[in-house]
Design a protein around this motif. Structure first.
Motif, PDB file in Angstrom:
ATOM      1  N   TRP A  10      53.355 110.543   0.371  1.00 22.47           N
ATOM      2  CA  TRP A  10      53.875 109.179   0.484  1.00 22.47           C
ATOM      3  C   TRP A  10      54.928 108.887  -0.567  1.00 22.47           C
ATOM      4  O   TRP A  10      55.081 109.592  -1.548  1.00 22.47           O
ATOM      5  CB  TRP A  10      52.744 108.151   0.434  1.00 22.47           C
ATOM      6  CG  TRP A  10      51.975 108.088  -0.845  1.00 22.47           C
ATOM      7  CD1 TRP A  10      52.357 107.530  -2.016  1.00 22.47           C
ATOM      8  CD2 TRP A  10      50.654 108.610  -1.075  1.00 22.47           C
ATOM      9  NE1 TRP A  10      51.371 107.656  -2.969  1.00 22.47           N
ATOM     10  CE2 TRP A  10      50.313 108.308  -2.416  1.00 22.47           C
ATOM     11  CE3 TRP A  10      49.725 109.285  -0.281  1.00 22.47           C
ATOM     12  CZ2 TRP A  10      49.105 108.668  -2.972  1.00 22.47           C
ATOM     13  CZ3 TRP A  10      48.510 109.638  -0.842  1.00 22.47           C
ATOM     14  CH2 TRP A  10      48.215 109.334  -2.162  1.00 22.47           C
ATOM     15  N   VAL A  22      54.310  99.540  -1.930  1.00 25.78           N
ATOM     16  CA  VAL A  22      53.375 100.128  -0.974  1.00 25.78           C
ATOM     17  C   VAL A  22      53.517 101.645  -1.039  1.00 25.78           C
ATOM     18  O   VAL A  22      54.637 102.166  -1.112  1.00 25.78           O
ATOM     19  CB  VAL A  22      53.675  99.641   0.472  1.00 25.78           C
ATOM     20  CG1 VAL A  22      52.759 100.332   1.476  1.00 25.78           C
ATOM     21  CG2 VAL A  22      53.550  98.128   0.573  1.00 25.78           C
ATOM     22  N   GLU A  24      53.983 104.191   0.858  1.00 25.47           N
ATOM     23  CA  GLU A  24      54.372 104.377   2.253  1.00 25.47           C
ATOM     24  C   GLU A  24      54.271 105.841   2.662  1.00 25.47           C
ATOM     25  O   GLU A  24      54.947 106.711   2.104  1.00 25.47           O
ATOM     26  CB  GLU A  24      55.799 103.869   2.479  1.00 25.47           C
ATOM     27  CG  GLU A  24      56.220 103.919   3.933  1.00 25.47           C
ATOM     28  CD  GLU A  24      57.583 103.296   4.175  1.00 25.47           C
ATOM     29  OE1 GLU A  24      57.909 103.014   5.334  1.00 25.47           O
ATOM     30  OE2 GLU A  24      58.333 103.101   3.193  1.00 25.47           O
ATOM     31  N   PHE A  77      54.930 104.983  11.824  1.00 27.49           N
ATOM     32  CA  PHE A  77      53.568 105.170  11.322  1.00 27.49           C
ATOM     33  C   PHE A  77      52.540 104.920  12.417  1.00 27.49           C
ATOM     34  O   PHE A  77      51.581 105.702  12.567  1.00 27.49           O
ATOM     35  CB  PHE A  77      53.310 104.234  10.135  1.00 27.49           C
ATOM     36  CG  PHE A  77      51.872 104.221   9.691  1.00 27.49           C
ATOM     37  CD1 PHE A  77      51.362 105.252   8.924  1.00 27.49           C
ATOM     38  CD2 PHE A  77      51.023 103.179  10.063  1.00 27.49           C
ATOM     39  CE1 PHE A  77      50.033 105.256   8.528  1.00 27.49           C
ATOM     40  CE2 PHE A  77      49.698 103.180   9.671  1.00 27.49           C
ATOM     41  CZ  PHE A  77      49.195 104.207   8.903  1.00 27.49           C
ATOM     42  N   GLU A 106      45.836 101.367   3.398  1.00 21.52           N
ATOM     43  CA  GLU A 106      46.886 100.448   2.955  1.00 21.52           C
ATOM     44  C   GLU A 106      48.010 100.355   3.985  1.00 21.52           C
ATOM     45  O   GLU A 106      48.472  99.256   4.323  1.00 21.52           O
ATOM     46  CB  GLU A 106      47.452 100.913   1.614  1.00 21.52           C
ATOM     47  CG  GLU A 106      48.557 100.021   1.064  1.00 21.52           C
ATOM     48  CD  GLU A 106      49.179 100.560  -0.210  1.00 21.52           C
ATOM     49  OE1 GLU A 106      49.760  99.759  -0.969  1.00 21.52           O
ATOM     50  OE2 GLU A 106      49.109 101.787  -0.455  1.00 21.52           O
ATOM     51  N   ASN A 107      48.441 101.491   4.511  1.00 21.74           N
ATOM     52  CA  ASN A 107      49.508 101.493   5.514  1.00 21.74           C
ATOM     53  C   ASN A 107      49.039 100.858   6.823  1.00 21.74           C
ATOM     54  O   ASN A 107      49.781 100.106   7.464  1.00 21.74           O
ATOM     55  CB  ASN A 107      49.986 102.924   5.764  1.00 21.74           C
ATOM     56  CG  ASN A 107      50.938 103.424   4.700  1.00 21.74           C
ATOM     57  OD1 ASN A 107      52.124 103.630   4.932  1.00 21.74           O
ATOM     58  ND2 ASN A 107      50.429 103.624   3.492  1.00 21.74           N
ATOM     59  N   TYR A 110      48.984  97.234   6.437  1.00 23.67           N
ATOM     60  CA  TYR A 110      50.339  96.673   6.406  1.00 23.67           C
ATOM     61  C   TYR A 110      50.862  96.434   7.826  1.00 23.67           C
ATOM     62  O   TYR A 110      51.472  95.395   8.107  1.00 23.67           O
ATOM     63  CB  TYR A 110      51.274  97.621   5.651  1.00 23.67           C
ATOM     64  CG  TYR A 110      52.658  97.065   5.410  1.00 23.67           C
ATOM     65  CD1 TYR A 110      52.933  96.340   4.255  1.00 23.67           C
ATOM     66  CD2 TYR A 110      53.691  97.261   6.328  1.00 23.67           C
ATOM     67  CE1 TYR A 110      54.203  95.821   4.019  1.00 23.67           C
ATOM     68  CE2 TYR A 110      54.952  96.748   6.104  1.00 23.67           C
ATOM     69  CZ  TYR A 110      55.204  96.032   4.953  1.00 23.67           C
ATOM     70  OH  TYR A 110      56.460  95.516   4.733  1.00 23.67           O
ATOM     71  N   TYR A 111      50.620  97.400   8.714  1.00 20.97           N
ATOM     72  CA  TYR A 111      51.176  97.307  10.070  1.00 20.97           C
ATOM     73  C   TYR A 111      50.227  96.666  11.077  1.00 20.97           C
ATOM     74  O   TYR A 111      50.667  95.907  11.944  1.00 20.97           O
ATOM     75  CB  TYR A 111      51.567  98.704  10.561  1.00 20.97           C
ATOM     76  CG  TYR A 111      52.751  99.274   9.843  1.00 20.97           C
ATOM     77  CD1 TYR A 111      54.042  98.777  10.048  1.00 20.97           C
ATOM     78  CD2 TYR A 111      52.596 100.320   8.931  1.00 20.97           C
ATOM     79  CE1 TYR A 111      55.133  99.296   9.369  1.00 20.97           C
ATOM     80  CE2 TYR A 111      53.683 100.850   8.255  1.00 20.97           C
ATOM     81  CZ  TYR A 111      54.949 100.330   8.478  1.00 20.97           C
ATOM     82  OH  TYR A 111      56.028 100.846   7.805  1.00 20.97           O
TER      83      TYR A 111
END
Length: 292
Positions: A10, A22, A24, A77, A106-107, A110-111
């Motif tokens: 990431w 973040v 990512e 993602f 976390e990802n 986020y989405y």
């Protein structure tokens, strides 16, 4: 029981939408095994960044991944998660340490705006498992994947590390080294249990307020390391580097020392770490009387 061993790479990306950094994800790498830990399938996928547009220099140097690669070969993602869900099936998901699973949560948060991963039913932190098998008891520093491989005399190409698939494969090799002699079942967690995400996402922290009711004041007593008698504290506690420190004097043998104690709040309660360090007498300022 079959396993999917996952590793992620990431990039630290700043989200202008949420005003925070973040982790990512830019690459998925995984191996699927049968019940005997033989590899039966593999998964590799690059992710085109949507939060940060460029990779930081450290990540580019470490992974050898380029911005051009991600633009040309990366997917979103959420598409990667959809494909990984099909790949994963009902296998036990395995990672080295919790950093990858936390980045994945976390990802996804986020989405998708929820933490529960749609493919996660059982989870194993194989770093904890290997530390237990190797009797690594020093919790102040965690056992690294390459260090573990070196300890087990597992050959690996250093140049290939820090790429998701290579690290997933190396994780599996470390895991396979122990399974015949050390059952792994006790390290497999039910990810559908209510407390799984609460426990995983709980942030450990040090307690530095001496009036916090979770501090057991009896833990702040010190016995002399010379004669074993309880020593007397000579000054108020001070906080230094997230620990409480104070000078002590043993009135029995005259031993002076500094007592150091820390309280770490974890999901299951508070852990206490105590140690004695040498007492250092402060130098006397010979001009102090003239300054008064």
């Amino acid at each position: 029981m079959s396993f999917v061993v996952l590793d992620l790479e990431w990039n630290g990306s700043y989200s202008s939408k949420e005003h925070r950094f973040v982790n990512e994800i830019i690459e998925f790498g995984a191996v699927k095994t049968d019940e005997n830990l033989n590899i039966i399938d593999r998964f590799e996928m690059l992710i085109s960044p949507q939060i940060g547009k460029k990779l930081c220099s450290k990540v580019k140097k470490l992974t050898k991944i380029t911005n051009e690669e991600l633009r040309e070969n990366g997917c979103t993602f959420m598409h990667a998660v959809s494909e990984f869900k099909k790949f994963c099936g009902d296998c036990v998901l395995v990672t080295w340490g919790t950093s990858d699973i936390l980045a994945l949560i976390e990802n996804y948060m986020y989405y998708a705006h929820r933490p529960e991963l749609p493919f996660l039913t059982s989870y194993c932190n194989v770093q904890d498992y290997c530390e237990k098998c190797l009797s690594v008891n020093d919790k102040s520093s965690q056992l690294g994947l390459s260090v573990c491989a070196d300890m087990l005399a597992i050959n690996f190409d250093v140049e290939e590390q820090h790429r998701a698939y290579a690290d997933a494969e190396l994780t599996l090799k470390c895991m396979k080294h122990f399974v015949e002699d050390y059952p792994i079942e006790d390290f497999i967690k039910d990810a559908t249990a209510h407390e799984f995400y609460d426990r995983l996402l709980y942030k450990n922290h040090f307690i530095t307020d001496i009036n916090n009711p979770e501090i057991d004041k009896r833990s702040m007593r010190f016995n002399c390391d010379a004669c074993g008698r309880q020593a007397a504290r000579q000054a108020n506690w001070k906080v230094k580097n997230k620990s409480f420190v104070a000078p002590f004097l043993c009135k029995k043998c005259g031993r002076k020392f500094t007592g150091k104690v820390s309280f770490k709040k974890k999901y299951d309660g508070v852990t206490v770490r105590k140690r004695i360090v040498e007492y250092v007498e402060k130098p006397v300022d010979e001009n102090s009387e003239n300054k008064a």
